[in-house]
Design a protein around this motif. Structure first.
Motif, PDB file in Angstrom:
ATOM      1  N   PRO A  10       0.811  -1.222   0.000  1.00  0.00           N
ATOM      2  CA  PRO A  10       0.000   0.000   0.000  1.00  0.00           C
ATOM      3  C   PRO A  10       0.848   1.276   0.000  1.00  0.00           C
ATOM      4  CG  PRO A  10      -0.886  -1.565   1.571  1.00  0.00           C
ATOM      5  CD  PRO A  10       0.397  -2.155   1.065  1.00  0.00           C
ATOM      6  N   VAL A  11       2.033   1.210   0.615  1.00  0.00           N
ATOM      7  CA  VAL A  11       2.901   2.387   0.646  1.00  0.00           C
ATOM      8  C   VAL A  11       3.351   2.738  -0.769  1.00  0.00           C
ATOM      9  CG1 VAL A  11       5.103   3.302   1.469  1.00  0.00           C
ATOM     10  CG2 VAL A  11       3.703   1.912   2.994  1.00  0.00           C
ATOM     11  N   LEU A  12       3.772   1.732  -1.526  1.00  0.00           N
ATOM     12  CA  LEU A  12       4.243   1.988  -2.899  1.00  0.00           C
ATOM     13  C   LEU A  12       3.108   2.516  -3.766  1.00  0.00           C
ATOM     14  CD1 LEU A  12       6.485   1.776  -5.050  1.00  0.00           C
ATOM     15  CD2 LEU A  12       5.664  -0.532  -5.531  1.00  0.00           C
ATOM     16  N   TRP A  13       1.948   1.853  -3.707  1.00  0.00           N
ATOM     17  CA  TRP A  13       0.817   2.300  -4.543  1.00  0.00           C
ATOM     18  C   TRP A  13       0.427   3.730  -4.167  1.00  0.00           C
ATOM     19  CZ3 TRP A  13       2.291  -1.151  -7.341  1.00  0.00           C
ATOM     20  CH2 TRP A  13       2.134  -2.530  -7.171  1.00  0.00           C
ATOM     21  N   SER A  14       0.400   4.015  -2.860  1.00  0.00           N
ATOM     22  CA  SER A  14      -0.010   5.353  -2.429  1.00  0.00           C
ATOM     23  C   SER A  14       0.977   6.410  -2.884  1.00  0.00           C
ATOM     24  CB  SER A  14      -0.135   5.412  -0.906  1.00  0.00           C
ATOM     25  OG  SER A  14      -1.103   4.505  -0.475  1.00  0.00           O
ATOM     26  N   LYS A  15       2.264   6.120  -2.727  1.00  0.00           N
ATOM     27  CA  LYS A  15       3.268   7.089  -3.146  1.00  0.00           C
ATOM     28  C   LYS A  15       3.156   7.357  -4.645  1.00  0.00           C
ATOM     29  CE  LYS A  15       6.911   6.476   0.292  1.00  0.00           C
ATOM     30  NZ  LYS A  15       6.917   7.865   0.757  1.00  0.00           N
ATOM     31  N   ALA A  16       3.031   6.271  -5.433  1.00  0.00           N
ATOM     32  CA  ALA A  16       2.949   6.424  -6.886  1.00  0.00           C
ATOM     33  C   ALA A  16       1.691   7.203  -7.267  1.00  0.00           C
ATOM     34  CB  ALA A  16       2.960   5.050  -7.554  1.00  0.00           C
ATOM     35  N   ALA A  17       0.574   6.893  -6.611  1.00  0.00           N
ATOM     36  CA  ALA A  17      -0.683   7.557  -6.947  1.00  0.00           C
ATOM     37  C   ALA A  17      -0.635   9.031  -6.563  1.00  0.00           C
ATOM     38  CB  ALA A  17      -1.852   6.864  -6.248  1.00  0.00           C
ATOM     39  N   VAL A  18      -0.213   9.296  -5.340  1.00  0.00           N
ATOM     40  CA  VAL A  18      -0.195  10.678  -4.858  1.00  0.00           C
ATOM     41  C   VAL A  18       0.763  11.520  -5.700  1.00  0.00           C
ATOM     42  CG1 VAL A  18       0.669  12.114  -2.969  1.00  0.00           C
ATOM     43  CG2 VAL A  18      -0.929  10.270  -2.492  1.00  0.00           C
ATOM     44  N   PHE A  19       1.975  11.012  -5.873  1.00  0.00           N
ATOM     45  CA  PHE A  19       2.924  11.843  -6.599  1.00  0.00           C
ATOM     46  C   PHE A  19       2.595  11.895  -8.088  1.00  0.00           C
ATOM     47  CE2 PHE A  19       6.855  12.856  -8.825  1.00  0.00           C
ATOM     48  CZ  PHE A  19       6.984  14.144  -8.349  1.00  0.00           C
ATOM     49  N   GLY A  20       2.110  10.785  -8.658  1.00  0.00           N
ATOM     50  CA  GLY A  20       1.710  10.785 -10.059  1.00  0.00           C
ATOM     51  C   GLY A  20       0.627  11.823 -10.317  1.00  0.00           C
ATOM     52  N   LEU A  21      -0.334  11.903  -9.403  1.00  0.00           N
ATOM     53  CA  LEU A  21      -1.426  12.870  -9.547  1.00  0.00           C
ATOM     54  C   LEU A  21      -0.887  14.296  -9.468  1.00  0.00           C
ATOM     55  CD1 LEU A  21      -4.563  13.134  -9.722  1.00  0.00           C
ATOM     56  CD2 LEU A  21      -4.500  13.494  -7.247  1.00  0.00           C
ATOM     57  N   VAL A  22      -0.027  14.533  -8.484  1.00  0.00           N
ATOM     58  CA  VAL A  22       0.531  15.879  -8.306  1.00  0.00           C
ATOM     59  C   VAL A  22       1.350  16.275  -9.533  1.00  0.00           C
ATOM     60  CG1 VAL A  22       2.195  17.211  -6.962  1.00  0.00           C
ATOM     61  CG2 VAL A  22       0.472  15.831  -5.798  1.00  0.00           C
ATOM     62  N   ALA A  23       2.155  15.342 -10.053  1.00  0.00           N
ATOM     63  CA  ALA A  23       2.967  15.641 -11.236  1.00  0.00           C
ATOM     64  C   ALA A  23       2.068  15.862 -12.456  1.00  0.00           C
ATOM     65  CB  ALA A  23       3.953  14.499 -11.499  1.00  0.00           C
TER      66      ALA A  23
END
Lengths: 318, 279
Positions: free
Chosen positions: B125-138
């Protein structure tokens, strides 16, 4: 409650933890003792699932740590001093951890106060002293109001005030019925707070005992006595359960199995003048050293440091 | 002190104990909070935005000043308002990709990862969350930057051969494509950081993937180039915001699929390492 069974961790050729079996029970402070490199930190990392065991299992409250729905509520762990991003404030760090569990912000403020970080909560963790960093780590460990608190060398880098604070904290946590598991390489630190002791060396279990038991076992007190006529005194004192040793030509004898009082009385009875009569009890620290002597990783430096200060050969205390 | 402790411990008796629980949305919220509580996030996102807008305007201004001049290079003369405005994408992708690497690899270099994985021991969940959050922000930063750059860039080159408006066929698709590309570069950055666990290694692989390897393609025999080149992450990604269909470049749709496949590959590698290696 922590339950380790045949817990083993190998890194290539090196075995860091070698078939450890132990249980840490609630309601008391259990000290986890061993020289540096004994595998204490690795064991603790396996308990919270940071390292995967090569063999065996370790469970917390009956389940593997990762299987719990709210892990921070089961075990609060302080591992290496800094497990924090230096650019984040203490409060933001704790808040981020709290968010993963739905722990309310109120609890974050509570542990900040509890750890005495109120005045620095908004400062970047990178600017913290070692002691402040330790306090932040302990605040994080207590965040989930955990049943088991596990601290790896918690007093490292703390000032005397901080050391006392940790001791009070550990005893009160245990008094509340929690499982408290605290590692140290110094017996003196642990003896004051721990009821139970798990001693390891080179990854193996050396002792699973209580402080009282260890003291009793170590308390094979010996008496040093000096007289003009050691040979006669030796004859007078000899009896069942009494062990007397002394170097030829020396006026000194080492007696075990008799108290200083008994020796003094017997000597007086036979008119043997004594120059010295000293009871030597083995300290807890010495008992610990003895227990872990063969397991110390860096043996050379230990004996080199110990030799000039101690006139007695190390084996004599056994 | 002991009073505080007793109060804090009042929750130990079974009924009063609060029922905490780790859930996906909560890990997502935690990662969101972590991202914004670091100054470097604000600085790097600001830089990415600045690169996109400023370089777009600079390229457009340069085109305008060279218009009608003999010094105009042939390639440059074929520019469009879109290609000029998106000139800064190369630089913005570096900023966003590096920040993505920092989001994950930074946890390993600081030791924070131990706190993070103790709180979420299931790890993924940490990896998916980081990718999702930062992907969205980028994605949001990239899209905002692309539209802003075009807004100004198209005005600068109005009346020249490159002139083009938002209504021109494919412009909006390309601007959205540029934002999507930058968002996915951010995701690839987080994946590389988690896979390599080192900021330096992550940035090196990122730069090699997006900047060095495309340049090295010219060393290959030309028949290979044509077969391989379009499928490279950088070229497949670029097709998302290229207007003129070029026979050597994939269509935007297949480009997106190829680029998504690269992103998924990087994430899969990161997930494997996260689960298999000790933290």
């Amino acid at each position: 409650m922590i339950d380790a069974r045949q817990l083993t961790k190998r890194y290539g050729e090196k075995t860091a933890v070698d078939g450890l079996d132990f249980v840490v029970k609630p309601g008391s402070v259990t000290g986890f003792l061993g020289p540096n490199g004994a595998g204490k930190s690795t064991t603790m990392r396996m308990i919270v699932g940071l390292d995967a065991p090569t063999g065996g299992t370790v469970t917390v409250n009956g389940r593997r740590y990762a299987r719990h729905r709210a892990p921070l509520q089961e075990v609060g762990a302080l591992l290496e001093a800094k497990s924090v991003h230096p650019g984040r404030s203490a409060r933001s760090h704790l808040r981020a951890l709290a968010l993963t569990h739905g722990i309310p912000a109120r609890r974050v403020d509570e542990v900040i106060e509890l750890a005495g970080l109120g005045s620095v909560a908004k400062k970047r963790a990178g600017s913290f002293s070692l002691g402040m960093g330790q306090r932040l780590g302990i605040a994080a460990a207590l965040l989930g109001d955990p049943q088991t608190v596990m601290l790896d060398e918690p007093v490292n880098g703390l000032d005397p005030e901080g050391v006392r604070w940790i001791r009070t904290l550990l005893t009160s946590l245990a008094a509340e019925g929690r499982t408290v598991f605290v590692s140290s390489h110094l017996m003196s630190e642990v003896a004051q707070v721990a009821d139970h002791l798990i001693v390891v060396g080179r990854g193996r279990l050396l002792a699973d005992t209580t402080v009282q038991e260890l003291v009793r076992a170590a308390d094979g007190a010996s008496v040093r006595v000096a007289t003009r006529d050691p040979a006669r005194l030796r004859d007078v004192l000899t009896g069942p359960g009494v062990d007397i040793s002394g170097r030829p030509g020396s006026e000194e004898l080492q007696v075990t199995g008799l108290t200083a009082r008994e020796i003094g009385l017997k000597a007086a009875e036979h008119g043997i003048p004594l120059f010295e009569l000293t009871a030597r009890s083995v300290s807890l620290e010495e008992a610990f050293m003895e227990l872990t002597r063969d397991a110390v990783e860096y043996h050379g430096s230990t004996t080199a440091l110990g030799a000039p200060g101690s006139p007695e050969p190390a084996g004599r205390t056994a | 002190m002991s009073d505080t402790l007793t109060t804090a411990g009042a929750g130990t008796t079974a009924p009063a104990r609060p029922a905490y629980r780790v859930t996906g949305p909560r890990v997502l919220r935690a990662e969101w909070a972590k991202l914004w509580s670091l100054r470097s996030t604000w600085i790097t996102l600001g830089l990415a935005l600045l690169f996109l807008v400023a370089f777009g305007i600079i390229a457009a201004t340069r085109f305008r000043s060279l218009t009608g001049s003999a010094r105009m290079p042939g390639d440059f003369a074929r520019s469009t308002a879109l290609s000029l405005s998106l000139f800064g994408t190369n630089f913005a992708q570096l900023a966003l990709g590096v920040l993505g690497v920092l989001v994950t690899a930074g946890e390993y270099s600081t030791g924070l990862i131990r706190s993070t994985l103790t709180a979420v021991p299931r790890r993924l969940p940490v990896l998916w969350s980081k990718a999702a959050v930062f992907g969205l922000v980028a994605l949001v930063t990239g899209t905002l930057g692309a539209f802003t750059a075009f807004l100004f860039g198209s005005r600068v080159v109005a009346g020249t051969s490159a002139a083009m408006g938002f209504t021109h066929a494919g412009v909006v698709r390309s601007l959205l494509g540029a934002g999507l590309y930058l968002g996915l570069v951010g995701v690839i950055g987080t994946a590389l950081g988690a896979l390599l666990r080192s900021v330096a290694a992550g940035v090196a692989v990122l730069v090699a993937t997006f900047m060095l390897i495309p340049g090295l393609m010219s060393l290959l025999p030309s028949s290979w180039q044509a077969d391989i080149s379009p499928y490279l992450p950088s070229h497949a990604g670029e097709s998302l915001f290229t207007l003129a269909p070029d026979p050597t470049v994939l269509s935007p749709q297949s480009g997106l699929l190829v680029f998504l496949a690269w992103t998924a590959l990087a994430l899969a590698g990161a997930a494997y390492r996260l689960l298999r290696s000790d933290a």
